[in-house]
Design a protein around this motif. Sequence first.
Motif, PDB file in Angstrom:
ATOM      1  N   ARG A 189      -3.613 -11.203  19.639  1.00 39.09           N
ATOM      2  CA  ARG A 189      -3.341  -9.767  19.665  1.00 39.09           C
ATOM      3  C   ARG A 189      -1.990  -9.451  19.017  1.00 39.09           C
ATOM      4  O   ARG A 189      -1.849  -8.459  18.313  1.00 39.09           O
ATOM      5  CB  ARG A 189      -3.359  -9.273  21.118  1.00 39.09           C
ATOM      6  N   PHE A 190      -1.009 -10.310  19.282  1.00 36.69           N
ATOM      7  CA  PHE A 190       0.328 -10.089  18.720  1.00 36.69           C
ATOM      8  C   PHE A 190       0.308 -10.136  17.198  1.00 36.69           C
ATOM      9  O   PHE A 190       0.925  -9.296  16.532  1.00 36.69           O
ATOM     10  CB  PHE A 190       1.292 -11.148  19.268  1.00 36.69           C
ATOM     11  N   TRP A 191      -0.400 -11.128  16.655  1.00 39.49           N
ATOM     12  CA  TRP A 191      -0.437 -11.274  15.203  1.00 39.49           C
ATOM     13  C   TRP A 191      -1.502 -10.359  14.618  1.00 39.49           C
ATOM     14  O   TRP A 191      -2.554 -10.791  14.149  1.00 39.49           O
ATOM     15  CB  TRP A 191      -0.652 -12.732  14.814  1.00 39.49           C
ATOM     16  N   ASN A 192      -1.189  -9.067  14.653  1.00 42.11           N
ATOM     17  CA  ASN A 192      -2.086  -8.059  14.087  1.00 42.11           C
ATOM     18  C   ASN A 192      -1.983  -8.063  12.563  1.00 42.11           C
ATOM     19  O   ASN A 192      -1.224  -8.836  11.972  1.00 42.11           O
ATOM     20  CB  ASN A 192      -1.755  -6.679  14.664  1.00 42.11           C
ATOM     21  N   GLU A 193      -2.737  -7.198  11.931  1.00 41.31           N
ATOM     22  CA  GLU A 193      -2.777  -7.175  10.462  1.00 41.31           C
ATOM     23  C   GLU A 193      -1.411  -6.865   9.859  1.00 41.31           C
ATOM     24  O   GLU A 193      -1.040  -7.424   8.813  1.00 41.31           O
ATOM     25  CB  GLU A 193      -3.813  -6.154   9.987  1.00 41.31           C
ATOM     26  N   LYS A 198       3.048  -8.972   6.615  1.00 47.04           N
ATOM     27  CA  LYS A 198       4.474  -9.198   6.381  1.00 47.04           C
ATOM     28  C   LYS A 198       4.764 -10.693   6.218  1.00 47.04           C
ATOM     29  O   LYS A 198       5.586 -11.093   5.388  1.00 47.04           O
ATOM     30  CB  LYS A 198       5.288  -8.618   7.531  1.00 47.04           C
ATOM     31  N   ALA A 199       4.088 -11.510   7.035  1.00 48.47           N
ATOM     32  CA  ALA A 199       4.255 -12.962   6.903  1.00 48.47           C
ATOM     33  C   ALA A 199       3.752 -13.443   5.545  1.00 48.47           C
ATOM     34  O   ALA A 199       4.386 -14.288   4.897  1.00 48.47           O
ATOM     35  CB  ALA A 199       3.501 -13.674   8.028  1.00 48.47           C
ATOM     36  N   LYS A 200       2.650 -12.879   5.106  1.00 47.51           N
ATOM     37  CA  LYS A 200       2.080 -13.253   3.812  1.00 47.51           C
ATOM     38  C   LYS A 200       3.031 -12.899   2.681  1.00 47.51           C
ATOM     39  O   LYS A 200       3.181 -13.657   1.706  1.00 47.51           O
ATOM     40  CB  LYS A 200       0.734 -12.550   3.613  1.00 47.51           C
ATOM     41  N   THR A 201       3.709 -11.759   2.809  1.00 44.76           N
ATOM     42  CA  THR A 201       4.696 -11.347   1.802  1.00 44.76           C
ATOM     43  C   THR A 201       5.846 -12.351   1.733  1.00 44.76           C
ATOM     44  O   THR A 201       6.398 -12.611   0.654  1.00 44.76           O
ATOM     45  CB  THR A 201       5.250  -9.950   2.146  1.00 44.76           C
ATOM     46  N   LEU A 202       6.177 -12.929   2.852  1.00 45.70           N
ATOM     47  CA  LEU A 202       7.232 -13.945   2.909  1.00 45.70           C
ATOM     48  C   LEU A 202       6.732 -15.310   2.443  1.00 45.70           C
ATOM     49  O   LEU A 202       7.519 -16.262   2.358  1.00 45.70           O
ATOM     50  CB  LEU A 202       7.763 -14.074   4.342  1.00 45.70           C
ATOM     51  N   GLU A 203       5.425 -15.394   2.201  1.00 41.35           N
ATOM     52  CA  GLU A 203       4.775 -16.660   1.853  1.00 41.35           C
ATOM     53  C   GLU A 203       4.924 -17.670   2.986  1.00 41.35           C
ATOM     54  O   GLU A 203       5.135 -18.871   2.763  1.00 41.35           O
ATOM     55  CB  GLU A 203       5.330 -17.216   0.537  1.00 41.35           C
TER      56      GLU A 203
END
Length: 344
Positions: A189-193, A198-203
Amino acid sequence: MTFPKIGKFIIIFFAIAVVIVGARAYKLYHYTFDANVKTDYVLLIGENQDFEAVYKELEKAAVLVDNKAFRWVSDKKSYPSNVKPGRYILKTNMTTNALVNKLRSGNQDPVDVTFNNIRIKEDLAGKVSKYLWADSLSILQLFANEQEISERGFDAETYRTMFIPNTYEMYWTTDAEEFGTRMYREYERFWNEDRKNKAKTLELTPVQVSILASVVESETAKADELKWVAGLYINRLRRNIPLQADPTIKYAVGDFSLRRILNKHLEIDSPYNTYKYAGLPPGPICFPSVSSIDAVLNYEKHDFIYMCAKEDFSGYHNFAKTLAQHNRNAAKYRTALDKNRIYK
């Protein structure tokens, strides 16, 4: 008008019977519906406790106005054969009827399970077991269940990132397996879209974000500095510069009380030694808070790649863009350590 003598006795008999029945009904009504709880009380009923154990606890704690009323209503409602474990909050002025209905239905009250500021799994187990009937050993065993850890997408080192510090409403009867399942649900639940993007943007993956957040959180206790520290480490990762984070050395050494990192500490051969090995450590060095994770996801953009604790011991840091500037900051801090006779 006169009545036969036997008729008078019948009338008197029925009159007395009505009075007795009425008095009995009045008493039983009050047994059932009068307020019977004198003060707020938390009743914990264990898995193997029977009615007599419950009765004796309430009697010993002097919680009830009338213990006999509780026993009588319990018998009438078959509660002795329907005792259910749980945590029950008894409220002042609760009636006997309401009390028995609550206990018989197993309508237990949840407890707020709070854990934060924890470094290792033993800390987690110790804190959580204070709220639930799952003991610390059973919680620790969650970290040894390789199959379940793998099925949830973690390994032995990264599994700790699944347990996000916060306050969670749970039932006291929650066992270790149920606790683990709940934490996995909360993690999903915490790791929503939004956070995933944002994590993906940071790679970085969510797990990698949490690992970095654990380093950031261990580096500073100042909330207004978290994003700055996060930005610094992201700059280092992007430039392939080793993190060189002192808290990872403390974790590798196993001594979180160290105030001064010496050359001998930097030589320890551990994958958590970020002076010796580039990139992120294999797992978190603490259980990072929500604020630390979000600080990484929303890091401050700047050009700093060096940091050193301020010489005033305020808990804040001096940031630097060049090694020369950093060396000057480090020299001031070392002088302050020497002045205060802090050698380890």
